[in-house]
Design an enzyme around this catalytic site. Structure first.
Site, PDB file in Angstrom:
ATOM      1  N   SER A 259       0.840  -1.197   0.000  1.00 24.60           N
ATOM      2  CA  SER A 259       0.000   0.000   0.000  1.00 24.60           C
ATOM      3  C   SER A 259       0.870   1.240   0.000  1.00 24.60           C
ATOM      4  O   SER A 259       1.995   1.227   0.493  1.00 24.60           O
ATOM      5  CB  SER A 259      -0.875   0.014   1.247  1.00 24.60           C
ATOM      6  N   LYS A 260       0.297   2.293  -0.565  1.00 24.68           N
ATOM      7  CA  LYS A 260       1.071   3.527  -0.720  1.00 24.68           C
ATOM      8  C   LYS A 260       1.447   4.152   0.625  1.00 24.68           C
ATOM      9  O   LYS A 260       2.373   4.931   0.703  1.00 24.68           O
ATOM     10  CB  LYS A 260       0.315   4.518  -1.590  1.00 24.68           C
ATOM     11  N   ARG A 261       0.717   3.808   1.674  1.00 24.60           N
ATOM     12  CA  ARG A 261       1.055   4.372   2.983  1.00 24.60           C
ATOM     13  C   ARG A 261       2.393   3.826   3.484  1.00 24.60           C
ATOM     14  O   ARG A 261       3.054   4.433   4.305  1.00 24.60           O
ATOM     15  CB  ARG A 261      -0.016   4.040   4.026  1.00 24.60           C
TER      16      ARG A 261
END
Ligand code: GLU
Length: 501
Positions: A259-261
């Site tokens: 995930s981009k987080r």
């Protein structure tokens, strides 16, 4: 369960949806399909699945083309190169899907359902209240012609749904898992054609894979629960099944789905940050374990470095990648390892090629020519160019609190606001027309002055209190890297706050 005969010429595809920046997951699945096709003298097809008009991003398709080409994963057929089975953009194939829906309606494998959005919402809520998984309750499966006429007279719009058998189960063979079975209790009467006349992913995907003569569907594991619906569709049309290969999903370090987080996921980020395409491909080729690693014995007897087995070219992957060796445990996208690998590739370049790599990326004429006008009116000697623009060339800047903390706000408020800025920037196109109002709107909502709002962003992006024009700088630095810089800032501040506790 019929699968393609061994003699059918191999045809594989990737089918990305143009909904944003091209994802490393697309590059990974693209690489696997590419290798599979090249190993077998087959064709590699690129199809653009753009039927979800609510998530469509106009610039995304070109970015998908550019990133795959940058990686050297060239396709034999696709929207821009043509081919015998086009068009390769689903929005240009709506007539084909409509004809196929008519076939399913005529054969009784699909039906029209006329619920209003409010009725569907009420259905969902009552199921959730009863602790049942939300799904279509089948109310319109057996409408009489008179009921249909009445709904139509009311002016209701319909969707077309797949009539999933009430009892029993659907099985298919997954080449990595063997037989996979889903009980029909867990398969919803999937919408095939939406009320806007566009097909859903499921219908368009199956119709296209069949018409494009795809022999092997190699895609990410997240689609496996869609496959029983697809198998029911193949059966309803009376078509042979392709072979299905569901590849393990890339994972963050903590094993959650990538995930981009937790990781930069845009291929554009890697290109613009100075990763070499060979290094990224090599790294992606390691995911899933399709390449043989040297045994402990070989490492000792040949005096290998433990990491030696990790470095290989695309040609080597085509030669020795083994799909049957892929292990289903989630491969970890470990940025530290990717960086190490990129370093290996950089060191292996000749001095001329190393210089050329710099000139193609962070010192390209294109990049420099966009930066120069931002500072021309602000400097007195050319050497000051470096002082003003250092942040464009750095991997990271980390402003101290005296730079980023506005007088009127606490550290906690400031970090919360920076997180809001990140959310806004994620959802905004990087043009001055869009950035400025989006950021100002946030400031008004959260009662942050324009000055403090922009100062904070400036500090995070540039590490300083003064800079060339902020929004123009963000645009030139690029969305992918700007977002990454903000995420790193927030991560670092979170870690520091935890240390203080
Ligand atoms: N459009 C789907 C995606 O975005 C394709 C999945 C598949 O390969 O079937 O990945």
């Amino acid at each position: 369960m019929t699968t393609p005969t061994n003699s059918a010429p191999i045809r594989v595809r990737i089918a990305p949806s143009p909904t944003g920046d091209p994802h490393v997951g697309t590059a990974y699945i693209g690489l696997l399909n590419f290798i599979y096709a090249r190993q077998r003298g087959g064709q590699f097809v690129l199809r653009i699945e753009d039927t979800d008009r609510t998530r469509f991003v106009a610039s995304s398709e070109q970015m998908i083309f550019d990133s795959l080409r940058w990686l050297g994963l060239n396709w034999d057929e696709g929207p821009d190169v043509g081919g015998a089975y086009g068009p390769y953009r689903q929005s240009e194939r709506t007539e084909i899907y409509r004809e196929h829906v008519e076939m399913l309606l005529a054969s009784g494998h699909a039906y029209r359902s006329y619920e209003t959005p409010e009725e569907l919402d009420a259905m969902r809520k009552s199921q959730l209240a009863a602790k049942l998984p939300p799904r279509y309750n089948g109310a319109h499966r057996e409408l009489t012609p008179a009921q249909i006429a009445a709904f139509e007279a009311e002016g209701r719009v319909s969707v077309v749904r797949l009539k999933v058998p009430v009892e029993g189960e659907t099985s298919f063979r997954d080449e990595l898992r063997g037989t996979v079975t889903f009980s029909h209790n867990n398969v919803d009467d999937q919408v095939l054609l939406k009320s806007d006349g566009f097909p859903t992913y499921h219908l368009a995907n199956v119709v296209d894979d069949h018409l494009m003569r795809i022999t092997d569907v190699i895609r990410a594991e997240e689609w496996i629960s869609s496959t029983p619906k697809h198998v029911l569709l193949y059966n309803a049309f009376g078509w042979d099944l392709p072979r299905f290969w569901h590849m393990p999903l890339l994972r963050n370090l903590d094993k959650s789905k990538i995930s981009k987080r937790k990781n930069p996921v845009s291929v554009i980020y890697y290109r613009e940050s100075g990763y070499l395409p060979q290094a990224l491909l090599n790294f992606l080729g390691l995911m899933g374990g399709g390449m043989a690693q040297p045994t402990a014995e070989e490492i000792v007897s040949k005096g290998l470095n433990v990491k030696d087995g990790d470095i290989f070219s695309l040609a080597k992957m085509i030669e020795s990648f083994d799909f049957k060796r892929i292990s289903l445990g989630g491969p970890v996208f470990d940025l530290t390892k990717l960086k190490w690998m990129n370093g290996e590739y950089l060191r292996a370049l000749s001095p001329e090629n190393f210089f050329a790599a710099l000139r193609e990326t962070i010192f390209s004429d294109e990049y420099l020519s966009r930066i120069a006008p931002l500072v021309q009116t602000r400097i007195e000697t050319l050497a000051q160019f470096g002082d003003m623009t250092d942040f464009f060339f750095k991997d990271d800047v980390m402003p101290p609190p005296e730079v980023f903390l506005p007088k009127k706000h606490t550290l906690e408020e400031t970090l919360a606001f920076a997180a809001e800025q990140l959310t806004v920037l994620e959802a905004t196109s990087f043009t001055t027309e869009e950035l400025e109002p989006a950021l100002k709107k946030l400031g008004v909502e959260k009662e942050w002055s324009v000055k403090d709002n922009f100062m904070l962003l400036r500090a995070i992006l540039t590490g300083k209190t003064a800079s060339p024009p902020l929004l123009e700088s963000l645009i030139v630095f690029g969305k992918a890297r700007s977002l990454d810089r903000m995420r790193r800032f927030l991560d670092t501040q979170k870690k520091l706050a935890n240390q203080r506790k």
